[in-house]
Design an enzyme around this catalytic site. Structure first.
Site, PDB file in Angstrom:
ATOM      1  N   ASP A 119       0.763  -1.081   0.210  1.00 23.80           N
ATOM      2  CA  ASP A 119       0.135  -0.365  -0.063  1.00 23.80           C
ATOM      3  C   ASP A 119       0.742   0.608   0.187  1.00 23.80           C
ATOM      4  O   ASP A 119       0.770   2.154  -0.826  1.00 23.80           O
ATOM      5  CB  ASP A 119      -1.323   0.498   1.100  1.00 23.80           C
ATOM      6  CG  ASP A 119      -0.548  -0.681   2.412  1.00 23.80           C
ATOM      7  OD1 ASP A 119       0.879  -0.338   2.618  1.00 23.80           O
ATOM      8  OD2 ASP A 119      -0.965  -0.324   3.401  1.00 23.80           O
ATOM      9  N   ASP A 122       7.296   4.107   4.142  1.00 22.38           N
ATOM     10  CA  ASP A 122       7.545   4.929   4.248  1.00 22.38           C
ATOM     11  C   ASP A 122       9.265   4.881   4.469  1.00 22.38           C
ATOM     12  O   ASP A 122       9.893   5.153   3.900  1.00 22.38           O
ATOM     13  CB  ASP A 122       6.420   4.892   6.067  1.00 22.38           C
ATOM     14  CG  ASP A 122       6.316   5.899   6.629  1.00 22.38           C
ATOM     15  OD1 ASP A 122       6.754   6.920   6.090  1.00 22.38           O
ATOM     16  OD2 ASP A 122       5.865   5.607   7.441  1.00 22.38           O
ATOM     17  N   GLY A 124      10.640   2.180   4.666  1.00 23.40           N
ATOM     18  CA  GLY A 124      10.851   0.873   3.602  1.00 23.40           C
ATOM     19  C   GLY A 124      11.686   0.304   4.605  1.00 23.40           C
ATOM     20  O   GLY A 124      11.852  -1.665   4.295  1.00 23.40           O
TER      21      GLY A 124
HETATM   22  P1  IMP Z   1       7.791   1.481   6.716  1.00 24.89           P
HETATM   23  O1  IMP Z   1       8.181   0.244   7.152  1.00 24.89           O
HETATM   24  O2  IMP Z   1       7.611   2.594   7.327  1.00 24.89           O
HETATM   25  O3  IMP Z   1       8.127   1.944   4.956  1.00 24.89           O
HETATM   26  O4  IMP Z   1       5.658   1.205   6.882  1.00 24.89           O
HETATM   27  C1  IMP Z   1       5.324   1.003   5.471  1.00 24.89           C
HETATM   28  C2  IMP Z   1       3.843  -0.099   6.461  1.00 24.89           C
HETATM   29  O5  IMP Z   1       3.067   1.201   7.729  1.00 24.89           O
HETATM   30  C3  IMP Z   1       3.233   0.784   5.284  1.00 24.89           C
HETATM   31  O6  IMP Z   1       2.821  -1.082   4.535  1.00 24.89           O
HETATM   32  C4  IMP Z   1       1.687   0.943   6.376  1.00 24.89           C
HETATM   33  O7  IMP Z   1       1.085   0.028   6.883  1.00 24.89           O
HETATM   34  C5  IMP Z   1       1.821   1.448   7.444  1.00 24.89           C
HETATM   35  N1  IMP Z   1       2.247   3.483   6.938  1.00 24.89           N
HETATM   36  C6  IMP Z   1       2.870   4.153   6.667  1.00 24.89           C
HETATM   37  N2  IMP Z   1       2.531   5.620   6.711  1.00 24.89           N
HETATM   38  C7  IMP Z   1       1.327   5.676   6.220  1.00 24.89           C
HETATM   39  C8  IMP Z   1       0.235   5.929   6.634  1.00 24.89           C
HETATM   40  O8  IMP Z   1       0.327   7.412   6.214  1.00 24.89           O
HETATM   41  N3  IMP Z   1      -1.051   5.744   6.833  1.00 24.89           N
HETATM   42  C9  IMP Z   1      -1.397   4.793   6.717  1.00 24.89           C
HETATM   43  N4  IMP Z   1      -0.386   3.366   6.909  1.00 24.89           N
HETATM   44  C10 IMP Z   1       0.960   4.115   7.010  1.00 24.89           C
HETATM   45 MG    MG Z   2       1.294  -2.206   4.519  1.00 23.12          MG
END
Ligand code: IMP
Ligand code: MG
Length: 202
Positions: A119, A122, A124
């Site tokens: 989805d 963010d 990563g």
């Molecule tokens: P990462 O591991 O920081 O890349 O985060 C990824 C996960 O965090 C995504 O798959 C989302 O489930 C959640 N996430 C990150 N940013 C948002 C946002 O702006 N809204 C909702 N969920 C988010």
């Molecule tokens: Mg996710």
């Protein structure tokens, strides 16, 4: 006798009703027609690129479920799907860099062409970890498709093959994305009013 139908005979997608959760949204970043148009483009691109090949889409639950459901119907070639679930932030809106597998794939992926469907990327951290463990299972090819990307927030450098939309560093909800498990049903992607998540705990 039924006439064979083609996709162009189908009615255009409907616009969903308004709901009270709309009041919690500061502004709409990506409206429903904009998302649907991009999902169609991504579906066509995948259909062309993987024509005549084996294809397995792997969605990361729960956030990717709405995107996955639309994307697979925009793909016109045969393909299989599977799901993984990782731990989420809970009620916090920033990443902790901690990833836990809550649900693993049902089938082995050795020798298959897989696309990880996300989805949003963010920091990563989630995808960095997932692509590492999936690589170890020896798929033939592994590529990453994300609907949304917040490039400003990247902490882990991961090769993202396709991005639906690059977005600024705001917390967004809707179209599968949640805050505290709510707002996934909004048909658009919007920026949550800061007052919603800055409320002191009761
Ligand atoms: P990462 O591991 O920081 O890349 O985060 C990824 C996960 O965090 C995504 O798959 C989302 O489930 C959640 N996430 C990150 N940013 C948002 C946002 O702006 N809204 C909702 N969920 C988010
Ligand atoms: Mg996710």
């Amino acid at each position: 006798m039924h006439k064979p139908i083609s996709r162009s005979d189908l009615a255009p997608s409907t616009v969903w009703p308004q709901c009270p959760l709309d009041d919690h949204i500061d502004y709409v970043l990506l409206d429903q027609p904009t998302i649907q148009q991009r999902v169609r483009e991504l579906g066509q691109m995948i259909s062309t690129e993987y024509a005549g090949k084996d294809l397995l889409l792997i969605a990361v639950l729960k956030g990717s479920m709405v995107f996955m459901a639309d994307l697979m119907r925009a793909i016109t070639i045969p393909h299989a799907i599977d799901f993984m679930a990782t731990s989420s932030y809970g009620a916090e809106v920033t990443s902790k860099g901690v990833v836990r597998i809550l649900k693993d794939l049902n089938e082995p992926i050795a020798g298959r062409n897989i696309i990880i469907v996300e989805d949003i990327i963010d920091s990563g951290n989630t995808l960095g970890y997932l692509s590492r463990i999936l690589h170890e299972r020896a798929p033939t090819t592994i590529r990453i498709l994300t609907l949304l990307d917040k490039p400003e927030r990247r902490e882990v450098d991961i090769p993202v093959d396709w991005v639906g939309f690059a977005i600024p560093n705001h917390f967004v909800v809707g179209y599968g994305l949640d805050y505290n498990e709510i707002y996934r049903n909004l048909p658009y992607i919007g920026v949550l009013k800061p007052s919603v998540y800055s409320k002191p705990a009761a």
